[in-house]
Design a protein around this motif. Structure first.
Motif, PDB file in Angstrom:
ATOM      1  N   THR A  89       0.820  -1.213   0.000  1.00 50.03           N
ATOM      2  CA  THR A  89       0.000   0.000   0.000  1.00 50.03           C
ATOM      3  C   THR A  89       0.854   1.263   0.000  1.00 50.03           C
ATOM      4  O   THR A  89       0.544   2.235  -0.696  1.00 50.03           O
ATOM      5  CB  THR A  89      -0.922   0.004   1.232  1.00 50.03           C
ATOM      6  N   LEU A  90       1.911   1.254   0.771  1.00 48.92           N
ATOM      7  CA  LEU A  90       2.728   2.452   0.970  1.00 48.92           C
ATOM      8  C   LEU A  90       3.893   2.557  -0.004  1.00 48.92           C
ATOM      9  O   LEU A  90       4.655   3.524   0.035  1.00 48.92           O
ATOM     10  CB  LEU A  90       3.247   2.489   2.407  1.00 48.92           C
ATOM     11  N   GLY A  91       4.029   1.567  -0.889  1.00 46.42           N
ATOM     12  CA  GLY A  91       5.129   1.598  -1.847  1.00 46.42           C
ATOM     13  C   GLY A  91       6.484   1.466  -1.193  1.00 46.42           C
ATOM     14  O   GLY A  91       7.452   2.101  -1.626  1.00 46.42           O
ATOM     15  N   GLN A  92       6.563   0.623  -0.155  1.00 53.01           N
ATOM     16  CA  GLN A  92       7.817   0.412   0.574  1.00 53.01           C
ATOM     17  C   GLN A  92       8.168  -1.077   0.559  1.00 53.01           C
ATOM     18  O   GLN A  92       8.031  -1.775   1.566  1.00 53.01           O
ATOM     19  CB  GLN A  92       7.653   0.891   2.025  1.00 53.01           C
ATOM     20  N   PRO A  93       8.611  -1.612  -0.573  1.00 48.49           N
ATOM     21  CA  PRO A  93       8.875  -3.047  -0.663  1.00 48.49           C
ATOM     22  C   PRO A  93      10.006  -3.478   0.271  1.00 48.49           C
ATOM     23  O   PRO A  93      10.893  -2.699   0.604  1.00 48.49           O
ATOM     24  CB  PRO A  93       9.255  -3.248  -2.130  1.00 48.49           C
ATOM     25  N   GLY A  94       9.963  -4.746   0.669  1.00 48.45           N
ATOM     26  CA  GLY A  94      10.995  -5.290   1.545  1.00 48.45           C
ATOM     27  C   GLY A  94      10.461  -6.465   2.328  1.00 48.45           C
ATOM     28  O   GLY A  94       9.256  -6.726   2.356  1.00 48.45           O
ATOM     29  N   GLY A  95      11.358  -7.195   2.957  1.00 50.93           N
ATOM     30  CA  GLY A  95      10.958  -8.273   3.839  1.00 50.93           C
ATOM     31  C   GLY A  95      10.453  -9.529   3.169  1.00 50.93           C
ATOM     32  O   GLY A  95       9.948 -10.425   3.846  1.00 50.93           O
ATOM     33  N   LEU A  96      10.606  -9.644   1.858  1.00 55.39           N
ATOM     34  CA  LEU A  96      10.094 -10.829   1.171  1.00 55.39           C
ATOM     35  C   LEU A  96      10.928 -12.074   1.453  1.00 55.39           C
ATOM     36  O   LEU A  96      10.491 -13.192   1.170  1.00 55.39           O
ATOM     37  CB  LEU A  96      10.017 -10.585  -0.337  1.00 55.39           C
ATOM     38  N   ASP A  97      12.126 -11.897   2.006  1.00 61.44           N
ATOM     39  CA  ASP A  97      12.967 -13.046   2.355  1.00 61.44           C
ATOM     40  C   ASP A  97      13.315 -13.052   3.845  1.00 61.44           C
ATOM     41  O   ASP A  97      14.288 -13.663   4.268  1.00 61.44           O
ATOM     42  CB  ASP A  97      14.245 -13.049   1.526  1.00 61.44           C
ATOM     43  N   SER A  98      12.506 -12.382   4.648  1.00 56.50           N
ATOM     44  CA  SER A  98      12.764 -12.284   6.082  1.00 56.50           C
ATOM     45  C   SER A  98      12.389 -13.584   6.791  1.00 56.50           C
ATOM     46  O   SER A  98      11.786 -14.482   6.193  1.00 56.50           O
ATOM     47  CB  SER A  98      11.950 -11.123   6.669  1.00 56.50           C
TER      48      SER A  98
END
Length: 274
Positions: free
Chosen positions: A155-164
């Motif tokens: 929603t916020l356009g802050q990708p990350g954490g997909l491999d956390s």
């Protein structure tokens, strides 16, 4: 943290995801809290309200006394009504109220985990007045907050954490649901196999095998001549499995080989979260 060793992985994953959520929402303006997320029917505020509410329940806090409106289209069963109570009661809270409550709940929950001395098999509170083991409770909280972290990032356009660490827990939980999706919900024929080839930050190859009685099981070995093979990236996989997107919206990101009708039936039944 000093929890039981078998709980540590879940505690670490939960901590990373929920701290990420706190960082994501801390700078938001009042209007941004109302932005629609991929989670059906929920805004940014609603997701944070849900996270706060579920953690409060793990702390043993009483549930709010609140009557739900009758026009919530996304609330269609008892579990959804149960979850919505903690959300709707906070729908008019301001941004400072939301961030302050989230911060306070985080402090309390982290203290609880640091001092946790109960055995993993201890029975604790679960939704709808039921009970579950402490291990399952923390396992599911780690999964839940990771999925909602991704809702907010999208929603916020802050990708990350997909491999956390939370992503790996989500992978395992979603894979556990695959045999039912393939064998029962999609009606794969006996003695058949369906392969899932997932690439990206979390990468895996799994085969769901259907036995003579129509029961499914999943393993990591390849299959010779599967009925169907579905290949996609990890983000597409988890979004489909968590009901965040319909197959038609991401068909360009899915490669299907073999029985097209069977693959379509599998994708139509792919969403497994409540």
């Amino acid at each position: 943290m000093t929890v039981h060793p078998s709980l540590q992985t879940y505690a670490d994953a939960w901590t990373q995801s929920i701290e990420s959520i706190a960082e994501l929402v801390k700078p938001l303006t009042e209007g941004e809290w109302n932005r629609r997320t991929p989670c059906p029917g929920w805004s940014v505020r609603d997701i944070v309200s849900h996270v706060i509410g579920m953690e409060c329940e793990q702390l043993g806090d009483p549930r709010p006394i609140h009557s739900l409106p009758r026009d919530l289209y996304h609330v269609q069963n008892d579990l959804q009504r149960y979850m919505e109570m903690q959300v709707d009661v906070r729908r008019h809270h301001t941004a400072p109220e939301m961030t302050s409550e989230l911060e306070y709940v985080l402090i309390r929950r982290m203290r609880q985990l640091r001092n946790e001395s109960r055995a993993p098999e201890t029975m604790v509170r679960a939704p709808l007045g039921t009970e579950q083991t402490l291990e399952l409770a923390l396992h599911m909280r780690a999964f839940d907050v990771w999925v909602h972290e991704q809702d907010l990032r999208t929603t916020l356009g802050q990708p990350g954490g997909l491999d956390s660490p939370g992503a790996l827990i989500a992978r395992d939980i979603l894979l556990d649901a695959l045999p039912k999706v393939v064998a029962k919900d999609a009606g794969s024929p006996p003695h058949s196999a369906v392969v899932f080839d997932v690439n990206g930050p979390v990468e895996f190859l799994r085969t769901v095998r259907v036995d003579a009685e129509g029961r499914g099981s999943v393993d990591g070995s390849p299959s010779l001549g599967p009925a169907a093979t579905l290949a996609m990236d990890w983000e597409t996989y988890y979004r489909l499995a968590c009901g965040r997107v319909r197959p038609q919206a991401v068909e360009d990101r899915i490669k299907i080989e073999g029985d097209q009708a069977l693959a379509a039936a599998i994708l139509d039944n792919f969403a497994v979260t409540p």
